[in-house]
Design a protein around this motif. Structure first.
Motif, mmCIF file in Angstrom:
data_model
loop_
_atom_site.group_PDB
_atom_site.id
_atom_site.type_symbol
_atom_site.label_atom_id
_atom_site.label_comp_id
_atom_site.label_asym_id
_atom_site.label_seq_id
_atom_site.Cartn_x
_atom_site.Cartn_y
_atom_site.Cartn_z
ATOM 1 N N ARG A 56 -3.152 67.456 -1.866
ATOM 2 C CA ARG A 56 -2.613 68.739 -2.333
ATOM 3 C C ARG A 56 -1.082 69.257 -2.071
ATOM 4 O O ARG A 56 -0.608 69.762 -3.446
ATOM 5 C CB ARG A 56 -3.572 69.540 -0.913
ATOM 6 N N LEU A 57 -0.016 68.406 -1.195
ATOM 7 C CA LEU A 57 0.632 69.112 -1.565
ATOM 8 C C LEU A 57 2.161 67.862 -2.867
ATOM 9 O O LEU A 57 2.714 68.717 -3.619
ATOM 10 C CB LEU A 57 2.151 68.077 -0.595
ATOM 11 N N ALA A 58 1.533 66.980 -3.371
ATOM 12 C CA ALA A 58 1.162 65.833 -4.679
ATOM 13 C C ALA A 58 0.844 67.244 -5.645
ATOM 14 O O ALA A 58 1.405 67.447 -6.499
ATOM 15 C CB ALA A 58 0.480 64.670 -4.479
ATOM 16 N N ILE A 59 -0.524 68.044 -5.509
ATOM 17 C CA ILE A 59 -1.000 68.747 -6.395
ATOM 18 C C ILE A 59 -0.212 70.068 -6.953
ATOM 19 O O ILE A 59 0.807 70.132 -7.956
ATOM 20 C CB ILE A 59 -2.398 69.340 -5.914
ATOM 21 N N ALA A 60 1.186 70.312 -5.532
ATOM 22 C CA ALA A 60 1.704 71.621 -5.870
ATOM 23 C C ALA A 60 2.731 71.793 -6.694
ATOM 24 O O ALA A 60 3.447 72.260 -7.029
ATOM 25 C CB ALA A 60 2.042 71.671 -4.354
ATOM 26 N N THR A 61 3.088 69.736 -6.840
ATOM 27 C CA THR A 61 4.636 69.544 -7.545
ATOM 28 C C THR A 61 3.736 69.660 -9.209
ATOM 29 O O THR A 61 4.960 68.938 -10.498
ATOM 30 C CB THR A 61 4.898 68.335 -7.426
ATOM 31 N N PRO A 138 9.101 71.886 -0.649
ATOM 32 C CA PRO A 138 10.591 72.320 -1.383
ATOM 33 C C PRO A 138 10.877 70.811 -1.613
ATOM 34 O O PRO A 138 12.285 70.745 -1.589
ATOM 35 C CB PRO A 138 11.175 72.663 -0.277
ATOM 36 N N HIS A 139 10.706 69.908 -0.275
ATOM 37 C CA HIS A 139 11.290 68.237 -0.187
ATOM 38 C C HIS A 139 10.998 67.261 -1.397
ATOM 39 O O HIS A 139 11.852 67.432 -2.001
ATOM 40 C CB HIS A 139 10.930 68.047 1.265
ATOM 41 N N LEU A 140 9.514 67.748 -1.674
ATOM 42 C CA LEU A 140 9.318 67.111 -3.197
ATOM 43 C C LEU A 140 9.814 67.502 -4.330
ATOM 44 O O LEU A 140 10.516 67.168 -4.978
ATOM 45 C CB LEU A 140 8.075 67.445 -2.951
ATOM 46 N N THR A 141 9.787 69.008 -4.464
ATOM 47 C CA THR A 141 11.275 69.441 -5.679
ATOM 48 C C THR A 141 12.272 69.308 -5.276
ATOM 49 O O THR A 141 12.807 68.944 -6.189
ATOM 50 C CB THR A 141 10.820 71.298 -4.954
ATOM 51 N N ALA A 142 12.483 69.139 -4.664
ATOM 52 C CA ALA A 142 14.139 69.342 -4.601
ATOM 53 C C ALA A 142 14.879 67.160 -5.081
ATOM 54 O O ALA A 142 15.100 66.643 -6.119
ATOM 55 C CB ALA A 142 14.985 68.666 -2.912
ATOM 56 N N LEU A 143 13.167 66.129 -4.463
ATOM 57 C CA LEU A 143 13.676 65.166 -4.591
ATOM 58 C C LEU A 143 13.490 64.965 -6.108
ATOM 59 O O LEU A 143 14.056 64.163 -7.379
ATOM 60 C CB LEU A 143 12.558 64.317 -4.715
ATOM 61 N N LEU A 144 12.048 65.972 -7.333
ATOM 62 C CA LEU A 144 12.077 64.892 -8.482
ATOM 63 C C LEU A 144 12.875 66.317 -8.853
ATOM 64 O O LEU A 144 13.271 65.774 -10.283
ATOM 65 C CB LEU A 144 10.421 66.364 -8.281
ATOM 66 N N GLY A 212 20.105 58.323 -5.491
ATOM 67 C CA GLY A 212 20.598 60.051 -4.572
ATOM 68 C C GLY A 212 19.831 60.106 -3.628
ATOM 69 O O GLY A 212 18.931 59.614 -2.935
ATOM 70 N N GLU A 213 20.116 61.076 -2.695
ATOM 71 C CA GLU A 213 19.247 61.242 -1.453
ATOM 72 C C GLU A 213 19.290 62.954 -0.179
ATOM 73 O O GLU A 213 19.718 63.693 -1.480
ATOM 74 C CB GLU A 213 20.001 60.326 -0.778
ATOM 75 N N VAL A 214 17.972 62.658 -0.765
ATOM 76 C CA VAL A 214 17.858 64.067 0.272
ATOM 77 C C VAL A 214 18.026 64.029 1.537
ATOM 78 O O VAL A 214 16.828 63.519 2.320
ATOM 79 C CB VAL A 214 16.603 65.202 -0.568
ATOM 80 N N ASP A 215 18.600 64.782 2.565
ATOM 81 C CA ASP A 215 17.851 64.820 4.041
ATOM 82 C C ASP A 215 17.137 65.406 4.446
ATOM 83 O O ASP A 215 17.168 66.644 3.912
ATOM 84 C CB ASP A 215 19.779 65.102 4.364
#
Length: 240
Positions: A56-61, A138-144, A212-215
């Protein structure tokens, strides 16, 4: 322009941007959970199996496609993911008949499946595991949102967090999943994915300006052992 009209315009623009994401997602969920002693895919979070929550998290992206790689030896995992595919046509399940050979084969299966999709607009792939129980949208969004060839998550190990609590600043970071990676590069690397040699050793060969990195230290809390599971349940991160 009124404030309400301006807000609606922004929301419409953001909606279009979300709909036009040119990425696919691979969820690596074919681990056999031998140290845990039960399938981590079926641990329950907010009333749903963990594999369902992560999908579901993946779907949200809003990806072009989602590939979930699971072991072929557990009917309850198959059942949970079959329900997902019936509800979400972008989700495709891939059975890993060699789940005991390591994560690399699971990832290779995921890459092959993405490559088989008719869509030619995929330019990045978001790769996720299934047991980082505090992973959020939000973390997945930041990665993308990152512009580097690879945008990876940075966090500490469970042991590392304990050491930090004891003010030991020498603990090194983990650079790992989830991560977003250039699709063409991932295809090039597919033949080098063997056994437990996944992406990490290949990413290390890239120059620093390509990564790139997201903490997010919340990602440190993955579930591999009964002790970690017990801790997560006491914290309320997983259902008892």
């Amino acid at each position: 322009m009124s404030r309400s009209t301006f807000t609606k315009t922004i929301e419409h623009t953001e909606s279009i941007e979300r709909q036009s994401q040119n990425h696919a997602v691979i969820i690596l969920a074919s681990g056999l959970s031998q140290r845990l002693g039960q399938p981590k895919q079926l641990l329950v979070k907010n009333g749903a199996p963990l594999i369902t929550s992560m999908t579901r998290l993946a779907i949200a992206t809003n990806p072009q496609a989602i590939v979930v790689v699971i072991p072929d030896s557990h009917r309850l995992i198959v059942s949970a993911t079959t329900e997902l595919t019936s509800q979400h046509p972008t989700v495709q399940i891939v059975m890993n008949t060699r789940a005991d050979t390591g994560m690399a084969h699971s990832l290779s299966l995921g890459i092959e499946t993405v490559a088989a999709f008719e869509s030619t607009s995929i330019d990045r792939v978001l790769i996720m595991g299934v047991d980082q129980v505090l992973l959020d949208e939000p973390h997945l969004t930041a990665l993308l949102a990152g512009k580097h060839t690879v945008v990876a998550s940075r966090y500490h190990s469970w042991q590392g967090l304990e050491k930090h609590q004891n003010r030991d600043d020498t603990v090194s970071d983990i650079i790992g999943l989830p991560l977003a990676i250039n699709y063409k590069l991932l295809r090039q690397w597919q033949s080098e994915l063997i056994g437990d040699k996944g992406l990490r050793h290949l990413i290390r060969e890239l120059s620093a300006d390509q990564i790139g990195e997201v903490d997010n230290d919340q990602l440190s809390y993955d579930i591999d052992t009964p002790e970690q599971l017990s801790f997560a349940r006491k914290q309320g991160w997983l259902d008892s």
